[in-house]
Scaffold this motif. Sequence first.
Motif, PDB file in Angstrom:
ATOM      1  N   ALA A 134       0.834  -1.201   0.000  1.00 26.63           N
ATOM      2  CA  ALA A 134       0.000   0.000   0.000  1.00 26.63           C
ATOM      3  C   ALA A 134       0.871   1.254   0.000  1.00 26.63           C
ATOM      4  N   GLU A 135       1.926   1.237   0.797  1.00 28.35           N
ATOM      5  CA  GLU A 135       2.828   2.381   0.872  1.00 28.35           C
ATOM      6  C   GLU A 135       3.606   2.563  -0.431  1.00 28.35           C
ATOM      7  N   LEU A 136       3.999   1.458  -1.032  1.00 26.71           N
ATOM      8  CA  LEU A 136       4.802   1.494  -2.255  1.00 26.71           C
ATOM      9  C   LEU A 136       3.979   1.956  -3.461  1.00 26.71           C
ATOM     10  N   GLY A 137       2.709   1.515  -3.510  1.00 27.29           N
ATOM     11  CA  GLY A 137       1.836   1.920  -4.602  1.00 27.29           C
ATOM     12  C   GLY A 137       2.066   1.189  -5.901  1.00 27.29           C
ATOM     13  N   GLU A 138       2.839   0.132  -5.869  1.00 30.94           N
ATOM     14  CA  GLU A 138       3.108  -0.690  -7.060  1.00 30.94           C
ATOM     15  C   GLU A 138       3.526  -2.079  -6.602  1.00 30.94           C
ATOM     16  N   PRO A 139       3.483  -3.072  -7.499  1.00 33.50           N
ATOM     17  CA  PRO A 139       3.871  -4.432  -7.085  1.00 33.50           C
ATOM     18  C   PRO A 139       5.351  -4.507  -6.727  1.00 33.50           C
ATOM     19  N   LEU A 140       5.675  -5.508  -5.943  1.00 36.77           N
ATOM     20  CA  LEU A 140       7.070  -5.860  -5.669  1.00 36.77           C
ATOM     21  C   LEU A 140       7.473  -6.988  -6.609  1.00 36.77           C
ATOM     22  N   LEU A 141       8.583  -6.805  -7.276  1.00 41.94           N
ATOM     23  CA  LEU A 141       9.152  -7.898  -8.052  1.00 41.94           C
ATOM     24  C   LEU A 141       9.808  -8.860  -7.076  1.00 41.94           C
ATOM     25  N   SER A 142       9.377 -10.117  -7.056  1.00 43.85           N
ATOM     26  CA  SER A 142       9.784 -11.012  -5.972  1.00 43.85           C
ATOM     27  C   SER A 142      10.147 -12.416  -6.442  1.00 43.85           C
ATOM     28  N   SER A 143      10.852 -13.092  -5.544  1.00 39.45           N
ATOM     29  CA  SER A 143      11.186 -14.505  -5.726  1.00 39.45           C
ATOM     30  C   SER A 143      11.340 -15.109  -4.332  1.00 39.45           C
ATOM     31  N   THR A 144      10.887 -16.340  -4.155  1.00 36.66           N
ATOM     32  CA  THR A 144      11.004 -17.028  -2.865  1.00 36.66           C
ATOM     33  C   THR A 144      12.451 -17.032  -2.385  1.00 36.66           C
ATOM     34  N   LEU A 145      12.650 -16.787  -1.092  1.00 37.51           N
ATOM     35  CA  LEU A 145      14.009 -16.803  -0.563  1.00 37.51           C
ATOM     36  C   LEU A 145      14.409 -18.243  -0.251  1.00 37.51           C
ATOM     37  N   LEU A 146      14.726 -18.937  -1.318  1.00 40.13           N
ATOM     38  CA  LEU A 146      15.170 -20.331  -1.230  1.00 40.13           C
ATOM     39  C   LEU A 146      16.576 -20.381  -1.805  1.00 40.13           C
ATOM     40  N   LEU A 147      17.550 -20.643  -0.954  1.00 46.15           N
ATOM     41  CA  LEU A 147      18.941 -20.594  -1.382  1.00 46.15           C
ATOM     42  C   LEU A 147      19.330 -21.862  -2.164  1.00 46.15           C
ATOM     43  N   PRO A 148      20.332 -21.754  -3.033  1.00 40.50           N
ATOM     44  CA  PRO A 148      20.761 -22.909  -3.827  1.00 40.50           C
ATOM     45  C   PRO A 148      21.144 -24.101  -2.938  1.00 40.50           C
ATOM     46  N   ASP A 149      20.757 -25.283  -3.380  1.00 38.76           N
ATOM     47  CA  ASP A 149      21.099 -26.538  -2.696  1.00 38.76           C
ATOM     48  C   ASP A 149      20.449 -26.684  -1.320  1.00 38.76           C
ATOM     49  N   GLU A 150      19.452 -25.837  -1.013  1.00 37.74           N
ATOM     50  CA  GLU A 150      18.708 -25.986   0.235  1.00 37.74           C
ATOM     51  C   GLU A 150      17.254 -26.318  -0.081  1.00 37.74           C
ATOM     52  N   LYS A 151      16.697 -27.250   0.661  1.00 39.24           N
ATOM     53  CA  LYS A 151      15.335 -27.706   0.386  1.00 39.24           C
ATOM     54  C   LYS A 151      14.280 -26.827   1.039  1.00 39.24           C
ATOM     55  N   GLU A 152      14.643 -26.181   2.141  1.00 38.64           N
ATOM     56  CA  GLU A 152      13.691 -25.368   2.881  1.00 38.64           C
ATOM     57  C   GLU A 152      14.037 -23.889   2.739  1.00 38.64           C
ATOM     58  N   PRO A 153      13.020 -23.042   2.563  1.00 34.80           N
ATOM     59  CA  PRO A 153      13.278 -21.591   2.513  1.00 34.80           C
ATOM     60  C   PRO A 153      13.627 -21.050   3.895  1.00 34.80           C
ATOM     61  N   LEU A 154      14.285 -19.909   3.915  1.00 34.60           N
ATOM     62  CA  LEU A 154      14.600 -19.256   5.184  1.00 34.60           C
ATOM     63  C   LEU A 154      13.339 -18.590   5.738  1.00 34.60           C
ATOM     64  N   THR A 155      13.134 -18.683   7.050  1.00 40.23           N
ATOM     65  CA  THR A 155      11.893 -18.161   7.644  1.00 40.23           C
ATOM     66  C   THR A 155      12.123 -17.257   8.850  1.00 40.23           C
ATOM     67  N   GLN A 156      13.375 -17.076   9.262  1.00 43.63           N
ATOM     68  CA  GLN A 156      13.677 -16.247  10.429  1.00 43.63           C
ATOM     69  C   GLN A 156      14.464 -15.010   9.995  1.00 43.63           C
ATOM     70  N   GLY A 157      13.938 -13.833  10.362  1.00 42.20           N
ATOM     71  CA  GLY A 157      14.580 -12.591   9.955  1.00 42.20           C
ATOM     72  C   GLY A 157      16.026 -12.481  10.415  1.00 42.20           C
ATOM     73  N   TRP A 158      16.297 -12.864  11.674  1.00 38.68           N
ATOM     74  CA  TRP A 158      17.662 -12.739  12.212  1.00 38.68           C
ATOM     75  C   TRP A 158      18.642 -13.634  11.446  1.00 38.68           C
ATOM     76  N   GLU A 159      18.162 -14.823  11.034  1.00 38.01           N
ATOM     77  CA  GLU A 159      19.039 -15.746  10.297  1.00 38.01           C
ATOM     78  C   GLU A 159      19.341 -15.197   8.898  1.00 38.01           C
ATOM     79  N   ILE A 160      18.321 -14.605   8.292  1.00 36.67           N
ATOM     80  CA  ILE A 160      18.518 -14.005   6.963  1.00 36.67           C
ATOM     81  C   ILE A 160      19.520 -12.862   7.039  1.00 36.67           C
TER      82      ILE A 160
END
Length: 206
Positions: A134-160
């Motif tokens: 809403a603040e941005l007023g346009e879409p975000l170009l995005s991609s899942t935060l799934l790192l190479p060779d990892e099966k699970e995406p990252l889900t913790q802000g501090w770890e990222i």
Amino acid sequence: MAKYFDVHPDNPQQRTIGQVADSIREGALVAYPTDSCYALGCRLGSRDGIERIRAIRHLDDRHHFTLVCQNFAQLGHFVRVDKDVYRSVKAATPGSYTFILPATKEVPRRLLHPRKKTVGVRIPDHTVTQALLAELGEPLLSSTLLLPDEKEPLTQGWEIKERLDHVVDAVVDSGDCGTEPTTVIDFSEGEPEIVRRGAGDTSRFE
């Protein structure tokens, strides 16, 4: 070093959301939470952002980037949706689904699938993401935060922040985040094709 934004999950601080949106407008690559899992996001027209996402995730040019939209009206500017598909997509949004659809001319060519001329779109069911859109007023170009060779995406802000501190510009942490990527449905041929089973229930498309 990435900036770290701590945001309240239910009542996002407007000042903080404004700072994140300003960073994105200035070209920042941001890791942010959604209703499925964390995503990497940048401004729609950011060539540098696209290349940085590709580098972080080791993606080729066949990867479908996703336009994360605030609402259906915004989504309709970027993809073509016929009557039957409209009903199916509308019934599943907002939610943990990404839909692959034919792109309009509003979408930069470098974001399109090279052969199909399609792009992914989604409307998240997440308070912080919605506030940011809403603040941005346009879409975000995005991609899942799934790192190479990892099966699970990252889900913790501090770890990222710890792991991607020198490759992203900001991390938004609101504590509440899904742990599974979106379900991906390809509607580019008119009939639903389940490309990836994820957080969204697939039964309505089978």
